[in-house]
Write a protein that holds these residues in place. Structure first.
Motif, PDB file in Angstrom:
ATOM      1  N   GLU A   1       0.739  -1.069  -0.019  1.00 25.01           N
ATOM      2  CA  GLU A   1      -0.194  -0.162  -0.061  1.00 25.01           C
ATOM      3  C   GLU A   1       0.920   1.264   0.064  1.00 25.01           C
ATOM      4  O   GLU A   1       2.052   1.168   0.228  1.00 25.01           O
ATOM      5  CB  GLU A   1      -0.918   0.003   1.303  1.00 25.01           C
ATOM      6  CG  GLU A   1      -0.233  -0.147   2.438  1.00 25.01           C
ATOM      7  CD  GLU A   1      -1.235  -0.564   3.607  1.00 25.01           C
ATOM      8  OE1 GLU A   1      -2.410   0.082   3.504  1.00 25.01           O
ATOM      9  OE2 GLU A   1      -0.700  -1.013   4.837  1.00 25.01           O
ATOM     10  N   CYS A   2       0.485   2.435  -0.420  1.00 27.14           N
ATOM     11  CA  CYS A   2       1.376   3.588  -0.566  1.00 27.14           C
ATOM     12  C   CYS A   2       0.607   4.820   0.227  1.00 27.14           C
ATOM     13  O   CYS A   2      -0.556   4.861   0.471  1.00 27.14           O
ATOM     14  CB  CYS A   2       1.031   3.924  -2.055  1.00 27.14           C
ATOM     15  SG  CYS A   2       1.680   2.621  -3.133  1.00 27.14           S
ATOM     16  N   PHE A   3       1.489   5.924   0.193  1.00 28.79           N
ATOM     17  CA  PHE A   3       1.006   7.303   0.453  1.00 28.79           C
ATOM     18  C   PHE A   3       1.800   8.010  -0.066  1.00 28.79           C
ATOM     19  O   PHE A   3       3.127   8.105  -0.488  1.00 28.79           O
ATOM     20  CB  PHE A   3       1.239   7.687   1.986  1.00 28.79           C
ATOM     21  CG  PHE A   3       0.692   8.769   2.486  1.00 28.79           C
ATOM     22  CD1 PHE A   3      -0.425   8.972   2.871  1.00 28.79           C
ATOM     23  CD2 PHE A   3       1.319   9.966   2.248  1.00 28.79           C
ATOM     24  CE1 PHE A   3      -1.288  10.032   3.203  1.00 28.79           C
ATOM     25  CE2 PHE A   3       0.842  11.169   2.557  1.00 28.79           C
ATOM     26  CZ  PHE A   3      -0.375  11.278   3.055  1.00 28.79           C
ATOM     27  N   THR A   4       1.153   9.021  -0.933  1.00 27.74           N
ATOM     28  CA  THR A   4       1.797   9.936  -1.777  1.00 27.74           C
ATOM     29  C   THR A   4       1.625  11.377  -1.507  1.00 27.74           C
ATOM     30  O   THR A   4       0.497  11.814  -1.070  1.00 27.74           O
ATOM     31  CB  THR A   4       1.304   9.842  -3.429  1.00 27.74           C
ATOM     32  OG1 THR A   4      -0.049  10.122  -3.434  1.00 27.74           O
ATOM     33  CG2 THR A   4       1.625   8.244  -3.726  1.00 27.74           C
ATOM     34  N   LEU A   5       2.486  12.209  -1.804  1.00 28.16           N
ATOM     35  CA  LEU A   5       2.451  13.690  -1.741  1.00 28.16           C
ATOM     36  C   LEU A   5       2.813  14.503  -2.798  1.00 28.16           C
ATOM     37  O   LEU A   5       4.359  14.424  -3.106  1.00 28.16           O
ATOM     38  CB  LEU A   5       3.000  14.139  -0.484  1.00 28.16           C
ATOM     39  CG  LEU A   5       3.027  15.596  -0.081  1.00 28.16           C
ATOM     40  CD1 LEU A   5       1.705  16.349  -0.237  1.00 28.16           C
ATOM     41  CD2 LEU A   5       3.915  15.964   1.106  1.00 28.16           C
ATOM     42  N   TRP A   6       1.785  14.999  -3.713  1.00 24.66           N
ATOM     43  CA  TRP A   6       2.491  15.606  -4.830  1.00 24.66           C
ATOM     44  C   TRP A   6       2.853  17.315  -4.644  1.00 24.66           C
ATOM     45  O   TRP A   6       1.935  17.781  -3.936  1.00 24.66           O
ATOM     46  CB  TRP A   6       1.404  15.711  -6.148  1.00 24.66           C
ATOM     47  CG  TRP A   6       1.302  14.525  -6.671  1.00 24.66           C
ATOM     48  CD1 TRP A   6       0.615  13.378  -6.091  1.00 24.66           C
ATOM     49  CD2 TRP A   6       1.440  14.266  -7.905  1.00 24.66           C
ATOM     50  NE1 TRP A   6       0.567  12.307  -7.029  1.00 24.66           N
ATOM     51  CE2 TRP A   6       1.097  13.022  -8.236  1.00 24.66           C
ATOM     52  CE3 TRP A   6       2.098  15.001  -8.790  1.00 24.66           C
ATOM     53  CZ2 TRP A   6       1.129  12.238  -9.364  1.00 24.66           C
ATOM     54  CZ3 TRP A   6       2.298  14.341 -10.217  1.00 24.66           C
ATOM     55  CH2 TRP A   6       1.951  12.917 -10.361  1.00 24.66           C
ATOM     56  N   SER A   7       3.979  17.520  -4.938  1.00 22.88           N
ATOM     57  CA  SER A   7       4.582  18.994  -4.732  1.00 22.88           C
ATOM     58  C   SER A   7       4.221  19.290  -3.438  1.00 22.88           C
ATOM     59  O   SER A   7       4.549  18.727  -2.477  1.00 22.88           O
ATOM     60  CB  SER A   7       3.764  19.918  -5.832  1.00 22.88           C
ATOM     61  OG  SER A   7       4.328  21.054  -5.732  1.00 22.88           O
TER      62      SER A   7
ATOM     63  N   ALA B   1      18.779  21.443 -16.446  1.00 23.83           N
ATOM     64  CA  ALA B   1      17.776  20.213 -16.569  1.00 23.83           C
ATOM     65  C   ALA B   1      16.254  21.176 -16.483  1.00 23.83           C
ATOM     66  O   ALA B   1      16.286  22.336 -15.893  1.00 23.83           O
ATOM     67  CB  ALA B   1      17.859  19.347 -15.496  1.00 23.83           C
ATOM     68  N   PRO B   2      15.258  20.486 -16.886  1.00 26.37           N
ATOM     69  CA  PRO B   2      13.997  21.181 -16.743  1.00 26.37           C
ATOM     70  C   PRO B   2      13.614  21.411 -15.204  1.00 26.37           C
ATOM     71  O   PRO B   2      14.053  20.565 -14.404  1.00 26.37           O
ATOM     72  CB  PRO B   2      12.830  20.058 -17.616  1.00 26.37           C
ATOM     73  CG  PRO B   2      13.768  19.170 -18.278  1.00 26.37           C
ATOM     74  CD  PRO B   2      15.301  19.402 -17.437  1.00 26.37           C
ATOM     75  N   GLU B   3      12.864  22.130 -15.124  1.00 31.36           N
ATOM     76  CA  GLU B   3      12.327  22.505 -13.754  1.00 31.36           C
ATOM     77  C   GLU B   3      11.270  21.170 -13.442  1.00 31.36           C
ATOM     78  O   GLU B   3      10.608  20.822 -14.341  1.00 31.36           O
ATOM     79  CB  GLU B   3      11.583  23.941 -13.524  1.00 31.36           C
ATOM     80  CG  GLU B   3      12.129  24.941 -13.802  1.00 31.36           C
ATOM     81  CD  GLU B   3      13.194  25.479 -12.772  1.00 31.36           C
ATOM     82  OE1 GLU B   3      13.054  24.849 -11.629  1.00 31.36           O
ATOM     83  OE2 GLU B   3      14.014  26.272 -13.082  1.00 31.36           O
ATOM     84  N   PHE B   4      11.278  20.878 -12.070  1.00 26.89           N
ATOM     85  CA  PHE B   4      10.342  19.662 -11.881  1.00 26.89           C
ATOM     86  C   PHE B   4       9.624  19.653 -10.444  1.00 26.89           C
ATOM     87  O   PHE B   4       8.824  18.764 -10.380  1.00 26.89           O
ATOM     88  CB  PHE B   4      11.524  18.602 -11.422  1.00 26.89           C
ATOM     89  CG  PHE B   4      12.445  18.732 -10.466  1.00 26.89           C
ATOM     90  CD1 PHE B   4      12.399  18.318  -9.284  1.00 26.89           C
ATOM     91  CD2 PHE B   4      13.786  19.334 -10.811  1.00 26.89           C
ATOM     92  CE1 PHE B   4      13.154  18.717  -8.338  1.00 26.89           C
ATOM     93  CE2 PHE B   4      14.698  19.422  -9.853  1.00 26.89           C
ATOM     94  CZ  PHE B   4      14.542  19.200  -8.417  1.00 26.89           C
ATOM     95  N   GLU B   5       9.706  20.731  -9.740  1.00 26.20           N
ATOM     96  CA  GLU B   5       9.173  20.605  -8.168  1.00 26.20           C
ATOM     97  C   GLU B   5       7.656  20.260  -8.261  1.00 26.20           C
ATOM     98  O   GLU B   5       6.880  19.634  -7.536  1.00 26.20           O
ATOM     99  CB  GLU B   5       9.623  21.496  -7.433  1.00 26.20           C
ATOM    100  CG  GLU B   5      11.113  21.193  -6.642  1.00 26.20           C
ATOM    101  CD  GLU B   5      11.449  22.223  -5.617  1.00 26.20           C
ATOM    102  OE1 GLU B   5      10.625  22.325  -4.720  1.00 26.20           O
ATOM    103  OE2 GLU B   5      12.410  22.797  -5.635  1.00 26.20           O
TER     104      GLU B   5
ATOM    105  N   ASN C   1       9.375  14.335 -12.152  1.00 27.71           N
ATOM    106  CA  ASN C   1       8.772  14.682 -13.627  1.00 27.71           C
ATOM    107  C   ASN C   1       9.119  16.051 -13.937  1.00 27.71           C
ATOM    108  O   ASN C   1       9.204  17.049 -12.951  1.00 27.71           O
ATOM    109  CB  ASN C   1       7.382  14.385 -13.461  1.00 27.71           C
ATOM    110  CG  ASN C   1       7.003  13.193 -13.129  1.00 27.71           C
ATOM    111  OD1 ASN C   1       7.572  11.943 -13.774  1.00 27.71           O
ATOM    112  ND2 ASN C   1       6.210  12.960 -12.271  1.00 27.71           N
ATOM    113  N   PRO C   2       9.623  16.260 -15.342  1.00 31.02           N
ATOM    114  CA  PRO C   2       9.709  17.819 -15.816  1.00 31.02           C
ATOM    115  C   PRO C   2       8.400  18.334 -15.807  1.00 31.02           C
ATOM    116  O   PRO C   2       7.298  17.689 -16.067  1.00 31.02           O
ATOM    117  CB  PRO C   2      10.246  17.466 -16.980  1.00 31.02           C
ATOM    118  CG  PRO C   2       9.737  16.148 -17.368  1.00 31.02           C
ATOM    119  CD  PRO C   2       9.560  15.573 -16.318  1.00 31.02           C
ATOM    120  N   GLU C   3       8.310  19.764 -15.466  1.00 31.45           N
ATOM    121  CA  GLU C   3       7.115  20.525 -15.625  1.00 31.45           C
ATOM    122  C   GLU C   3       6.877  20.797 -16.936  1.00 31.45           C
ATOM    123  O   GLU C   3       7.769  20.937 -17.779  1.00 31.45           O
ATOM    124  CB  GLU C   3       7.353  21.837 -14.928  1.00 31.45           C
ATOM    125  CG  GLU C   3       7.316  21.672 -13.343  1.00 31.45           C
ATOM    126  CD  GLU C   3       7.859  22.824 -12.482  1.00 31.45           C
ATOM    127  OE1 GLU C   3       7.633  24.063 -13.201  1.00 31.45           O
ATOM    128  OE2 GLU C   3       8.242  22.972 -11.474  1.00 31.45           O
TER     129      GLU C   3
END
Length: 285
Positions: free
Chosen positions: A88-94, A140-144, A245-247
């Protein structure tokens, strides 16, 4: 433009070695500072406390599309839905706590994740900028805004299930990974070579693994690192990843001209990569 914290995660020599290792052998292992190693341990221990809650409590902190916050077993897979990843997982985007239902009730968990993200973002930027420079690109591309943290809490698996996660690549620019117990196996010589290498980072180390987005950016010069997770019958294993991931608000072109002298916009491939794992598209949040 995304702003990252000052680099404190590793020395200049360590950053250079990580970039060189990605270019030369297809992955890198980086030693953390004491402060960042503490952030890592806190993020893992706080998440473990969360996963030990009743399922109903955990489900209250997951979005309807399973992309934000808690994700139960059976949603994510590596090759086929009939063989879900055994976790099972827990995720936090940005930094988007608003996308996690009732996030204020788990601020200890989200706070520890954000601290860990703040440890990793400068490391990732420094390494990827050096990789990009190797191809004549300034940065490199921005990613946050398009990247996310995820922790996998492994579940007991039947003995006949040899792999907790089947052989795959993550489909991102890079994955920064730490695992607490054995299981991770990488294919350092490419997808078609069956030789695997077990990898277990020390308690103060992370592994940086290129994905197919970095392959596209580098014109195929950097291969995606295929990997899997072996079932060793352990009842206490976690892995925590920063999926970078790149923006993609603007066109995103590779660093090398194609055979016809053009550079393709790879945004669609970036956005749709998660679909191969049964997940929604990448967004810049």
């Amino acid at each position: 433009m995304t702003q990252t914290a000052p680099l404190r995660t590793a020395t200049t020599d360590a950053i250079r070695k990580a970039a060189d290792d990605i270019l030369d052998r297809g992955y890198a292992v980086v030693k953390l500072t004491d402060l960042d190693a503490r952030n890592l341990r806190t993020a893992i221990s706080t998440a473990v406390e969360f996963f030990r809650r009743p399922l109903e409590d955990k489900m209250a902190h997951g979005s309807a599309d399973h992309n934000y916050g808690y994700r139960p077993f059976g949603i994510e897979y590596s090759i086929t839905p009939e063989r879900p990843d055994m976790n099972e997982c827990f995720t936090l985007w940005s930094s988007r706590l608003d996308l996690i239902p009732d996030a204020a009730d788990i601020d200890d968990l989200t706070g520890s994740f954000l601290d860990w993200r703040d440890s990793l973002a400068p490391l990732v930027k420094a390494v990827l900028d050096l990789v990009a420079a190797n191809f004549g690109t300034a940065a490199a591309p921005e990613f946050e805004k398009a990247s996310y943290l995820q922790i996998n809490y492994c579940l007991p698996a039947p003995a006949e299930r040899d792999l907790l996660q089947d052989k795959h690549e993550d489909g991102h620019m890079v994955t920064v990974l730490h695992a607490t117990a054995p299981g991770l196996e990488i294919y350092p010589y490419g997808f078609d070579n069956d030789e695997v290498l077990p990898v277990l980072p020390d308690t103060d180390e992370v592994v940086i693994m290129p994905g197919s987005v970095l392959t596209a950016l580098s014109g195929g010069k950097i291969s995606p690192l295929y990997h899997q997770v072996r079932n060793h019958g352990l009842d206490d294993r976690q892995s925590i990843m920063y999926f970078v991931n790149p923006e993609i608000e603007e066109p995103l072109f590779g660093w090398i001209d194609s055979a016809d002298g053009t550079r393709a916009d790879i945004r669609e491939a970036v956005q749709n990569a998660p679909s191969m794992f049964g997940l929604p598209p990448v967004e810049a949040l």
